[in-house]
Motif scaffolding. Structure first.
Motif, PDB file in Angstrom:
ATOM      1  N   UNK A  75       0.851  -1.183   0.000  1.00 21.58           N
ATOM      2  CA  UNK A  75       0.000   0.000   0.000  1.00 21.58           C
ATOM      3  C   UNK A  75       0.881   1.224   0.000  1.00 21.58           C
ATOM      4  N   UNK A  76       0.664   2.117  -0.957  1.00 25.64           N
ATOM      5  CA  UNK A  76       1.478   3.329  -1.011  1.00 25.64           C
ATOM      6  C   UNK A  76       2.942   2.954  -1.132  1.00 25.64           C
ATOM      7  N   UNK A  77       3.752   3.397  -0.179  1.00 23.18           N
ATOM      8  CA  UNK A  77       5.176   3.093  -0.203  1.00 23.18           C
ATOM      9  C   UNK A  77       5.576   2.028   0.790  1.00 23.18           C
ATOM     10  N   UNK A  78       4.612   1.360   1.439  1.00 29.98           N
ATOM     11  CA  UNK A  78       4.971   0.375   2.450  1.00 29.98           C
ATOM     12  C   UNK A  78       4.491  -1.017   2.052  1.00 29.98           C
ATOM     13  N   UNK A  79       5.174  -2.015   2.583  1.00 24.64           N
ATOM     14  CA  UNK A  79       4.845  -3.404   2.321  1.00 24.64           C
ATOM     15  C   UNK A  79       4.865  -4.147   3.652  1.00 24.64           C
ATOM     16  N   UNK A  80       3.847  -4.982   3.870  1.00 26.54           N
ATOM     17  CA  UNK A  80       3.865  -5.822   5.055  1.00 26.54           C
ATOM     18  C   UNK A  80       3.325  -7.205   4.716  1.00 26.54           C
ATOM     19  N   UNK A  81       3.641  -8.174   5.583  1.00 29.81           N
ATOM     20  CA  UNK A  81       3.282  -9.568   5.379  1.00 29.81           C
ATOM     21  C   UNK A  81       2.432 -10.036   6.551  1.00 29.81           C
ATOM     22  N   UNK A  97      -0.143 -13.835  13.432  1.00 28.51           N
ATOM     23  CA  UNK A  97       0.972 -13.070  13.978  1.00 28.51           C
ATOM     24  C   UNK A  97       0.736 -11.607  13.659  1.00 28.51           C
ATOM     25  N   UNK A  98       1.427 -10.749  14.328  1.00 26.61           N
ATOM     26  CA  UNK A  98       1.366  -9.336  13.978  1.00 26.61           C
ATOM     27  C   UNK A  98       1.955  -9.137  12.596  1.00 26.61           C
ATOM     28  N   UNK A  99       1.595  -8.067  11.920  1.00 27.97           N
ATOM     29  CA  UNK A  99       2.144  -7.850  10.581  1.00 27.97           C
ATOM     30  C   UNK A  99       3.649  -7.650  10.632  1.00 27.97           C
ATOM     31  N   UNK A 100       4.322  -8.176   9.627  1.00 25.74           N
ATOM     32  CA  UNK A 100       5.772  -8.029   9.520  1.00 25.74           C
ATOM     33  C   UNK A 100       6.040  -7.013   8.425  1.00 25.74           C
TER      34      UNK A 100
END
Length: 130
Positions: A75-81, A97-100
């Motif tokens: 999303x936008x300029x960020x990436x999470x798993x 788990x919490x997002x990485x």
């Protein structure tokens, strides 16, 4: 032993210096006249329009054996798993788990290879042999 009047003069000297400094720092009383204001000319009549851009969002699922094991969200300029807490399927698992978050990515070998390829492309080809 010193005389009493001389002792008082020595002790009073620092007090007089402090009083003089405090008197010098007293701010001046502001005047009762209103402050002078500047007239600002208005700019053109062109209206200002702002069109918000929706952030581009991309969701990629990683599957193993038909079960979703990892979801990558950009999303936008960020990436999470997002991953399940104890292996298995992400959709059927009750806990996550919490997002990485992806903070930095190191690409040690590929960047140098790409630079070498670009440099090789920039070098003119040798003239054909006769």
């Amino acid at each position: 032993m010193m005389r009493t009047p001389t002792l008082w003069k020595i002790l009073a000297l620092p007090l007089l210096a402090v009083a003089a400094v405090a008197g010098a720092q007293t701010p001046a009383k502001p005047s009762d006249a209103p402050p002078q204001l500047e007239r600002i000319d208005e700019m053109g009549e062109a209206p200002i329009t702002v069109t918000p851009q929706a952030p581009k969002q991309q969701i990629t699922e990683k599957r193993e054996g038909g079960a979703v094991t990892e979801v990558k969200v950009t999303t936008g300029g960020s990436t999470y798993y997002m991953k399940p807490s104890a292996g298995g399927d992400l959709a059927n698992s009750g806990t996550l788990r919490g997002p990485q978050w992806k903070v930095l990515e190191f690409d040690l070998g590929k960047k140098k290879q790409k630079q070498n390829e670009e440099e090789a492309a920039d070098v003119p080809a040798p003239p054909p042999a006769k």
